[in-house]
Write an enzyme that holds these catalytic residues in place. Sequence first.
Site, PDB file in Angstrom:
ATOM      1  N   LYS A 198      -1.561  37.408  29.102  1.00  0.00           N
ATOM      2  CA  LYS A 198      -2.046  37.190  27.740  1.00  0.00           C
ATOM      3  C   LYS A 198      -1.608  35.792  27.302  1.00  0.00           C
ATOM      4  CE  LYS A 198      -1.273  37.233  23.712  1.00  0.00           C
ATOM      5  NZ  LYS A 198      -1.435  35.999  22.917  1.00  0.00           N
TER       6      LYS A 198
ATOM      7  N   GLU B 183      15.198  25.349  15.767  1.00  0.00           N
ATOM      8  CA  GLU B 183      14.349  24.693  16.768  1.00  0.00           C
ATOM      9  C   GLU B 183      13.141  24.051  16.069  1.00  0.00           C
ATOM     10  OE1 GLU B 183      12.026  27.204  19.389  1.00  0.00           O
ATOM     11  OE2 GLU B 183      12.639  25.988  21.103  1.00  0.00           O
TER      12      GLU B 183
ATOM     13  N   GLU C  18      12.211  34.834  27.420  1.00  0.00           N
ATOM     14  CA  GLU C  18      12.555  33.412  27.525  1.00  0.00           C
ATOM     15  C   GLU C  18      12.222  32.794  26.178  1.00  0.00           C
ATOM     16  OE1 GLU C  18      13.893  31.530  29.795  1.00  0.00           O
ATOM     17  OE2 GLU C  18      14.027  33.045  31.357  1.00  0.00           O
TER      18      GLU C  18
ATOM     19  N   CYS D  31      11.100  24.104  25.413  1.00  0.00           N
ATOM     20  CA  CYS D  31      12.200  24.985  25.025  1.00  0.00           C
ATOM     21  C   CYS D  31      13.540  24.358  25.370  1.00  0.00           C
ATOM     22  CB  CYS D  31      12.048  26.322  25.734  1.00  0.00           C
ATOM     23  SG  CYS D  31      11.834  26.148  27.504  1.00  0.00           S
TER      24      CYS D  31
HETATM   25  P1  NAD Z   1       5.234  32.667  19.837  1.00  0.00           P
HETATM   26  O1  NAD Z   1       6.374  33.617  19.955  1.00  0.00           O
HETATM   27  O2  NAD Z   1       4.663  32.424  18.500  1.00  0.00           O
HETATM   28  O3  NAD Z   1       4.025  33.118  20.760  1.00  0.00           O
HETATM   29  C1  NAD Z   1       4.235  33.395  22.124  1.00  0.00           C
HETATM   30  C2  NAD Z   1       3.244  34.451  22.574  1.00  0.00           C
HETATM   31  O4  NAD Z   1       3.536  35.664  21.896  1.00  0.00           O
HETATM   32  C3  NAD Z   1       1.783  34.125  22.261  1.00  0.00           C
HETATM   33  O5  NAD Z   1       0.988  34.516  23.357  1.00  0.00           O
HETATM   34  C4  NAD Z   1       1.487  34.992  21.055  1.00  0.00           C
HETATM   35  O6  NAD Z   1       0.127  35.332  20.941  1.00  0.00           O
HETATM   36  C5  NAD Z   1       2.324  36.213  21.376  1.00  0.00           C
HETATM   37  N1  NAD Z   1       2.657  37.055  20.226  1.00  0.00           N
HETATM   38  C6  NAD Z   1       2.805  36.686  18.937  1.00  0.00           C
HETATM   39  N2  NAD Z   1       3.087  37.771  18.184  1.00  0.00           N
HETATM   40  C7  NAD Z   1       3.121  38.837  19.004  1.00  0.00           C
HETATM   41  C8  NAD Z   1       3.388  40.221  18.818  1.00  0.00           C
HETATM   42  N3  NAD Z   1       3.648  40.735  17.626  1.00  0.00           N
HETATM   43  N4  NAD Z   1       3.375  41.030  19.899  1.00  0.00           N
HETATM   44  C9  NAD Z   1       3.121  40.537  21.129  1.00  0.00           C
HETATM   45  N5  NAD Z   1       2.846  39.226  21.372  1.00  0.00           N
HETATM   46  C10 NAD Z   1       2.856  38.382  20.315  1.00  0.00           C
HETATM   47  O7  NAD Z   1       5.745  31.323  20.504  1.00  0.00           O
HETATM   48  P2  NAD Z   1       4.936  29.960  20.648  1.00  0.00           P
HETATM   49  O8  NAD Z   1       4.935  29.309  19.306  1.00  0.00           O
HETATM   50  O9  NAD Z   1       3.663  30.176  21.364  1.00  0.00           O
HETATM   51  O10 NAD Z   1       5.877  29.162  21.660  1.00  0.00           O
HETATM   52  C11 NAD Z   1       6.914  28.385  21.255  1.00  0.00           C
HETATM   53  C12 NAD Z   1       8.239  29.070  21.516  1.00  0.00           C
HETATM   54  O11 NAD Z   1       8.341  29.404  22.895  1.00  0.00           O
HETATM   55  C13 NAD Z   1       9.407  28.181  21.231  1.00  0.00           C
HETATM   56  O12 NAD Z   1      10.416  28.904  20.581  1.00  0.00           O
HETATM   57  C14 NAD Z   1       9.874  27.763  22.607  1.00  0.00           C
HETATM   58  O13 NAD Z   1      11.197  27.349  22.679  1.00  0.00           O
HETATM   59  C15 NAD Z   1       9.602  28.982  23.393  1.00  0.00           C
HETATM   60  N6  NAD Z   1       9.522  28.682  24.831  1.00  0.00           N
HETATM   61  C16 NAD Z   1      10.524  29.130  25.650  1.00  0.00           C
HETATM   62  C17 NAD Z   1      10.501  28.825  26.999  1.00  0.00           C
HETATM   63  C18 NAD Z   1      11.584  29.308  27.947  1.00  0.00           C
HETATM   64  O14 NAD Z   1      11.372  29.295  29.152  1.00  0.00           O
HETATM   65  N7  NAD Z   1      12.745  29.721  27.459  1.00  0.00           N
HETATM   66  C19 NAD Z   1       9.459  28.063  27.515  1.00  0.00           C
HETATM   67  C20 NAD Z   1       8.472  27.615  26.653  1.00  0.00           C
HETATM   68  C21 NAD Z   1       8.512  27.946  25.302  1.00  0.00           C
END
Ligand code: NAD
Length: 502
Positions: free
Chosen positions: A187, A395, A262, A296
């Site tokens: 997804k 962040e 993550e 991240c």
């Molecule tokens: P997000 O949490 O807003 O979205 C991530 C995913 O979760 C998307 O596919 C979104 O559609 C889905 N999602 C949102 N609400 C949901 C729900 N209620 N149930 C299930 N899925 C849901 O994050 P983002 O803004 O897309 O990404 C940025 C974040 O990701 C930052 O905090 C960044 O640090 C983190 N990140 C971490 C890593 C790592 O390896 N640790 C790598 C890249 C990004």
Amino acid sequence: MAVTSEATRPTTELRRFDRLFIGGEWVAPRSGRMIRSIEPATEEVWAEVAEADASDVDDAVKAAQAALRGKWSQITPTQRGELMLRLAALMRRDVDKLAEVESRDNGKPLRDTKGEIARAADWITFFAGAADKINGTQIPFRPDALAYTRREPLGVVGAILPWNSPISLCSWKLGPALAAGNTIVLKPAEQTPASLLALGKLVEEAGFPGGVVNVVPGYGEVAGAALVAHKGVAKISFTGDHRTAQKIMQSGAATLKRCTFECGGKSPYIVFADADIDKALTVALHSAFRSTGQSCSAGSRVFVERSIQREFAERMAERSLRIRLGNPLDPKTHIGPQTSAEQLAKTESYIALGREAGGHVLAGGKRPDSQPRGYFIEPTVFVDVENTSRLAREEVFGPVVAVMPFEDEDHAVSLANDTDYGLVGGLWTSDVTRAHRVAHRIEAGLVSVNTFRPVHWMLPYGGYKMSGIGRENSLEVLNEYTQTKTVVVELAIGAPADPFAD
Ligand code: NAD
């Protein structure tokens, strides 16, 4: 601010990715709805992408369950690995095409997306090699019994991805999930829905049985939530914001979902005065501003020994002016725009918060005059920021760095650890004993000493504290995609003791 090119309007027609990839077929979404994907450099809709809802997710999970019971369980692990190697080869063949889709979807420069996708193929290659090396153990617990363990797949894995590096971060999940014999539903994030469908085409061409890999772009609250709530999904492997992880944990509790998370970071980057300062400076810039800070593991808090802190910050500011901001499709561009209007607004709000709290901007701090369109923001270097301020604690996920002073080793460690996060830490010193001492004391899943953060398929990666649960990459991750079954066989066949005989 150097600029390679004006952001241009799309030169090609609207692209359509109007089918979901479910059960090896390309199917129209049941709702008939499309996500309109905006190109961050132009603010124009560049693609329409099929939007999955809960019923499409249900179809995908059922297809993945059927694949699990079907051909996928009948082929050997070596054959699984061969299919994965074929996929990796196709990804290498199509690096340019996939990179273009991803750069247009998320605004990352082509030079970065090409590198990430080539490395994603390396990730799949590594795990392809592991597919036939996932062994159980034999346990000599009694002389008259044979006891052994089997490492069995979990079943259907739901992989929920963020927008900053869709194919790359997908390979971290796809590789181990398939190597261990699971099937998977991918997804992607709603902001970057297209590139995993393009990857789905290659999965099909590689010859995977239908349903082993399924791709369902959709909104988090709809498609993501449906995947988490689905009884047929054994595990959620999530990368994204910790607040989303909290929601997943809550709703996943109903089906006792296994979860690995993550999440984000506020990574410290410590520079002692005895370090090779020129190298530390180059890597600090790379760490803070690569991918427009949308990483991240960005080193967004730079702690520098007080005697050299101001000079270090000024040099960082001066060097940041040389970073070429421009259209992601221009090969000379160093950094592109932020991925969305929301992310740009978030970054601007943190710059304002930093100023309100008494911080001074040495470079950047605004949208570049040279880019009238697109979600661009200049690389921004702050000084006079307290580690307790919101700018230093939360962040940003944008190109904003705070350069703060420390007095001695204990002070540096306490500042570094005074955060809710714990993903990555960077450390620069020429004192070898201090290097190990401080590396051991930093509360983070990965600490790099005198180098750029080494993110690699062979190295475990994951967070302490609010940065996550579980590890990705390396052979260690295979434990997150298998479950252990213990089998005990009686060898001395005789009448069993009957506890109810008298
Ligand atoms: P997000 O949490 O807003 O979205 C991530 C995913 O979760 C998307 O596919 C979104 O559609 C889905 N999602 C949102 N609400 C949901 C729900 N209620 N149930 C299930 N899925 C849901 O994050 P983002 O803004 O897309 O990404 C940025 C974040 O990701 C930052 O905090 C960044 O640090 C983190 N990140 C971490 C890593 C790592 O390896 N640790 C790598 C890249 C990004």
